[in-house]
Design a protein around this motif. Structure first.
Motif, PDB file in Angstrom:
ATOM      1  N   ASN A  29       0.792  -1.273  -0.164  1.00 18.48           N
ATOM      2  CA  ASN A  29      -0.027   0.246  -0.042  1.00 18.48           C
ATOM      3  C   ASN A  29       0.805   1.191   0.063  1.00 18.48           C
ATOM      4  O   ASN A  29       0.221   2.454   0.255  1.00 18.48           O
ATOM      5  CB  ASN A  29      -0.929  -0.197   1.073  1.00 18.48           C
ATOM      6  CG  ASN A  29      -0.323  -0.054   2.535  1.00 18.48           C
ATOM      7  OD1 ASN A  29       0.694  -0.757   2.661  1.00 18.48           O
ATOM      8  ND2 ASN A  29      -0.893   0.480   3.601  1.00 18.48           N
ATOM      9  N   LEU A  30       2.050   1.191  -0.116  1.00 18.29           N
ATOM     10  CA  LEU A  30       2.983   2.141  -0.281  1.00 18.29           C
ATOM     11  C   LEU A  30       2.365   2.908  -1.885  1.00 18.29           C
ATOM     12  O   LEU A  30       2.548   2.446  -2.690  1.00 18.29           O
ATOM     13  CB  LEU A  30       4.487   1.911  -0.388  1.00 18.29           C
ATOM     14  CG  LEU A  30       5.573   2.869  -0.654  1.00 18.29           C
ATOM     15  CD1 LEU A  30       5.482   4.217   0.251  1.00 18.29           C
ATOM     16  CD2 LEU A  30       7.021   2.450  -0.943  1.00 18.29           C
ATOM     17  N   ARG A  31       2.268   4.188  -1.831  1.00 17.91           N
ATOM     18  CA  ARG A  31       1.720   4.653  -3.016  1.00 17.91           C
ATOM     19  C   ARG A  31       2.703   4.985  -4.185  1.00 17.91           C
ATOM     20  O   ARG A  31       2.465   5.209  -5.252  1.00 17.91           O
ATOM     21  CB  ARG A  31       1.234   6.217  -2.459  1.00 17.91           C
ATOM     22  CG  ARG A  31      -0.163   6.433  -1.527  1.00 17.91           C
ATOM     23  CD  ARG A  31      -0.457   7.582  -1.211  1.00 17.91           C
ATOM     24  NE  ARG A  31      -1.514   7.522  -0.360  1.00 17.91           N
ATOM     25  CZ  ARG A  31      -2.669   7.484  -0.567  1.00 17.91           C
ATOM     26  NH1 ARG A  31      -3.010   7.453  -2.167  1.00 17.91           N
ATOM     27  NH2 ARG A  31      -3.785   7.565   0.021  1.00 17.91           N
ATOM     28  N   ASP A  32       4.070   5.278  -3.959  1.00 22.54           N
ATOM     29  CA  ASP A  32       5.204   5.174  -4.604  1.00 22.54           C
ATOM     30  C   ASP A  32       5.779   3.900  -4.938  1.00 22.54           C
ATOM     31  O   ASP A  32       5.481   2.801  -4.359  1.00 22.54           O
ATOM     32  CB  ASP A  32       6.131   6.261  -4.305  1.00 22.54           C
ATOM     33  CG  ASP A  32       5.580   7.664  -3.902  1.00 22.54           C
ATOM     34  OD1 ASP A  32       4.896   8.133  -4.607  1.00 22.54           O
ATOM     35  OD2 ASP A  32       6.042   7.755  -2.660  1.00 22.54           O
ATOM     36  N   VAL A  33       6.803   4.011  -5.893  1.00 22.43           N
ATOM     37  CA  VAL A  33       7.720   2.664  -6.286  1.00 22.43           C
ATOM     38  C   VAL A  33       8.952   2.993  -5.460  1.00 22.43           C
ATOM     39  O   VAL A  33       9.595   4.004  -5.996  1.00 22.43           O
ATOM     40  CB  VAL A  33       7.726   2.152  -7.290  1.00 22.43           C
ATOM     41  CG1 VAL A  33       8.587   1.149  -7.590  1.00 22.43           C
ATOM     42  CG2 VAL A  33       6.207   1.778  -8.033  1.00 22.43           C
ATOM     43  N   ALA A  34       9.586   2.246  -4.599  1.00 20.17           N
ATOM     44  CA  ALA A  34      10.525   2.547  -3.872  1.00 20.17           C
ATOM     45  C   ALA A  34      11.583   1.293  -3.621  1.00 20.17           C
ATOM     46  O   ALA A  34      11.286   0.038  -3.863  1.00 20.17           O
ATOM     47  CB  ALA A  34      10.358   3.043  -2.601  1.00 20.17           C
ATOM     48  N   VAL A  35      13.025   1.718  -3.643  1.00 20.09           N
ATOM     49  CA  VAL A  35      14.166   0.649  -3.348  1.00 20.09           C
ATOM     50  C   VAL A  35      13.965   0.187  -1.792  1.00 20.09           C
ATOM     51  O   VAL A  35      13.910   0.977  -1.010  1.00 20.09           O
ATOM     52  CB  VAL A  35      15.271   0.810  -3.919  1.00 20.09           C
ATOM     53  CG1 VAL A  35      16.295   0.001  -3.674  1.00 20.09           C
ATOM     54  CG2 VAL A  35      15.249   1.330  -5.316  1.00 20.09           C
ATOM     55  N   LEU A  36      13.867  -0.873  -1.411  1.00 23.62           N
ATOM     56  CA  LEU A  36      13.673  -1.410  -0.262  1.00 23.62           C
ATOM     57  C   LEU A  36      15.404  -1.613   0.243  1.00 23.62           C
ATOM     58  O   LEU A  36      16.030  -2.078  -0.382  1.00 23.62           O
ATOM     59  CB  LEU A  36      12.972  -2.709  -0.165  1.00 23.62           C
ATOM     60  CG  LEU A  36      12.756  -3.391   1.207  1.00 23.62           C
ATOM     61  CD1 LEU A  36      11.849  -2.454   2.028  1.00 23.62           C
ATOM     62  CD2 LEU A  36      12.111  -4.666   1.379  1.00 23.62           C
ATOM     63  N   ALA A  37      15.399  -0.971   1.510  1.00 22.76           N
ATOM     64  CA  ALA A  37      16.800  -1.052   1.965  1.00 22.76           C
ATOM     65  C   ALA A  37      17.156  -2.408   2.221  1.00 22.76           C
ATOM     66  O   ALA A  37      16.363  -3.110   2.942  1.00 22.76           O
ATOM     67  CB  ALA A  37      16.622  -0.222   3.251  1.00 22.76           C
ATOM     68  N   PRO A  38      18.430  -2.747   2.183  1.00 21.30           N
ATOM     69  CA  PRO A  38      19.042  -4.225   2.292  1.00 21.30           C
ATOM     70  C   PRO A  38      18.638  -4.508   3.544  1.00 21.30           C
ATOM     71  O   PRO A  38      18.661  -5.838   3.920  1.00 21.30           O
ATOM     72  CB  PRO A  38      20.416  -4.072   1.733  1.00 21.30           C
ATOM     73  CG  PRO A  38      20.444  -2.844   1.041  1.00 21.30           C
ATOM     74  CD  PRO A  38      19.331  -2.136   1.256  1.00 21.30           C
ATOM     75  N   HIS A  39      18.693  -3.606   4.673  1.00 20.93           N
ATOM     76  CA  HIS A  39      18.668  -4.055   6.118  1.00 20.93           C
ATOM     77  C   HIS A  39      17.420  -4.692   6.482  1.00 20.93           C
ATOM     78  O   HIS A  39      17.310  -5.587   7.371  1.00 20.93           O
ATOM     79  CB  HIS A  39      18.984  -2.942   7.053  1.00 20.93           C
ATOM     80  CG  HIS A  39      17.927  -1.980   7.167  1.00 20.93           C
ATOM     81  ND1 HIS A  39      16.868  -1.990   7.948  1.00 20.93           N
ATOM     82  CD2 HIS A  39      17.940  -0.653   6.513  1.00 20.93           C
ATOM     83  CE1 HIS A  39      16.238  -0.917   7.829  1.00 20.93           C
ATOM     84  NE2 HIS A  39      16.885  -0.166   6.970  1.00 20.93           N
ATOM     85  N   VAL A  40      16.532  -4.477   5.603  1.00 24.59           N
ATOM     86  CA  VAL A  40      15.114  -4.818   5.883  1.00 24.59           C
ATOM     87  C   VAL A  40      14.795  -6.566   5.608  1.00 24.59           C
ATOM     88  O   VAL A  40      14.134  -7.025   6.296  1.00 24.59           O
ATOM     89  CB  VAL A  40      13.988  -4.248   5.028  1.00 24.59           C
ATOM     90  CG1 VAL A  40      12.572  -4.556   5.404  1.00 24.59           C
ATOM     91  CG2 VAL A  40      13.742  -2.652   5.506  1.00 24.59           C
ATOM     92  N   TYR A  41      15.313  -6.747   4.456  1.00 25.30           N
ATOM     93  CA  TYR A  41      15.418  -8.106   3.906  1.00 25.30           C
ATOM     94  C   TYR A  41      16.708  -9.003   4.197  1.00 25.30           C
ATOM     95  O   TYR A  41      16.576 -10.242   3.746  1.00 25.30           O
ATOM     96  CB  TYR A  41      14.898  -8.308   2.574  1.00 25.30           C
ATOM     97  CG  TYR A  41      15.513  -7.645   1.437  1.00 25.30           C
ATOM     98  CD1 TYR A  41      16.770  -8.322   0.973  1.00 25.30           C
ATOM     99  CD2 TYR A  41      15.382  -6.217   1.241  1.00 25.30           C
ATOM    100  CE1 TYR A  41      17.666  -7.553  -0.190  1.00 25.30           C
ATOM    101  CE2 TYR A  41      16.300  -5.499   0.254  1.00 25.30           C
ATOM    102  CZ  TYR A  41      17.401  -6.120  -0.178  1.00 25.30           C
ATOM    103  OH  TYR A  41      18.149  -5.568  -1.350  1.00 25.30           O
ATOM    104  N   SER A  42      17.798  -8.581   4.713  1.00 20.66           N
ATOM    105  CA  SER A  42      18.894  -9.373   4.847  1.00 20.66           C
ATOM    106  C   SER A  42      19.022  -9.918   6.085  1.00 20.66           C
ATOM    107  O   SER A  42      18.284  -9.865   7.063  1.00 20.66           O
ATOM    108  CB  SER A  42      20.239  -8.701   4.335  1.00 20.66           C
ATOM    109  OG  SER A  42      20.252  -7.524   4.945  1.00 20.66           O
TER     110      SER A  42
END
Length: 183
Positions: free
Chosen positions: A170-183
Motif C-alpha cells: 500500500n505504499l503509494r510510490d515505487v521505492a527501493v527497499l533498504a537491504p537491512h529490511v530483507y537481509s
C-alpha cells in the motif's frame, strides 16, 4: 502509505504516485487506440497487479471486462523457476477474446511467458501485456510486452502493489527497499 512514514526502510523513491498515474493515463490512451472497436478482457495477476489493474481500468474510457488469475512459480529459493502452478484460474472463457494482461513488474519473464502461452492455447483472439515496471537486466527470457510504463534497475522494489513479506503493497510510490529490511 506515504514514503516519508517509512523512510528508514527505503533507500530511494524511484517513481512517485503522480508519475505512475500520468504513465497509466498515457498507456490507456495507447490501449484505447489499439483496441478501438474491440472489447478488452483485462486480466490481472494477483496479488501485485491489483493497484495497476484498478488504476488502469479507471483510466480506460471504453467498456472492459475484468478477471483475475493467481499463479506461482516455485522451486528452491526465491527465484522463479518457470515452473508455474495456477492458484486461482479465470472465471471467464477467453476463447475468441482480446486479452490484455495487467502486470505490476516483469523480472525474469518466465511466469509471464508461460501465462501468455497458456492463454493463447485456450483460444484467445489476442494476448497482449501491459506492465507498469520492467527490469531489463533481470530478464531470462524475451517476453514481447506491448505496453511498458517504466524500465527500472535490477533492485528490490516495493510499493504500488509490490511487496516484501506481504508488507509495503500500500505504499503509494515505487521505492527501493533498504537491504537491512530483507537481509
Amino acid at each position: 502509505m506515504d514514503a516519508r512514514e517509512i523512510e528508514a526502510d527505503l533507500t530511494e523513491v524511484l517513481i512517485t504516485e503522480a508519475e505512475i498515474h500520468a504513465k497509466l493515463a498515457e498507456l490507456a490512451r495507447q490501449i484505447e487506440a489499439d483496441y478501438e472497436g474491440r472489447p478488452i478482457l483485462l486480466v490481472g495477476v494477483l496479488k501485485g497487479a491489483v493497484m495497476v489493474m484498478a488504476d488502469l481500468a479507471r483510466e480506460l474510457r471504453a467498456h472492459i471486462e475484468m478477471d483475475w488469475m493467481a499463479v506461482s512459480s516455485y522451486g528452491a529459493g526465491t527465484k522463479s523457476t518457470g515452473v508455474v502452478r495456477i492458484l486461482k484460474d479465470l472465471d471467464t472463457d477467453v476463447t475468441g477474446r482480446h486479452v490484455l494482461i495487467a502486470e505490476d513488474i516483469i523480472d525474469s519473464g518466465l511466469t509471464l511467458s508461460w501465462l501468455r502461452e497458456n492463454l493463447e492455447t485456450r483460444g484467445a483472439a489476442s494476448v497482449e501485456i501491459c506492465a507498469l515496471l520492467r527490469k531489463p537486466d533481470a530478464a531470462k527470457v524475451e517476453v514481447d510486452v506491448k505496453y511498458v510504463g517504466f524500465e527500472i534497475p535490477n533492485q528490490f522494489v516495493v510499493g504500488y502493489g509490490l511487496d516484501y513479506a506481504e508488507k509495503y503493497r500500500n505504499l503509494r510510490d515505487v521505492a527501493v527497499l533498504a537491504p537491512h529490511v530483507y537481509s
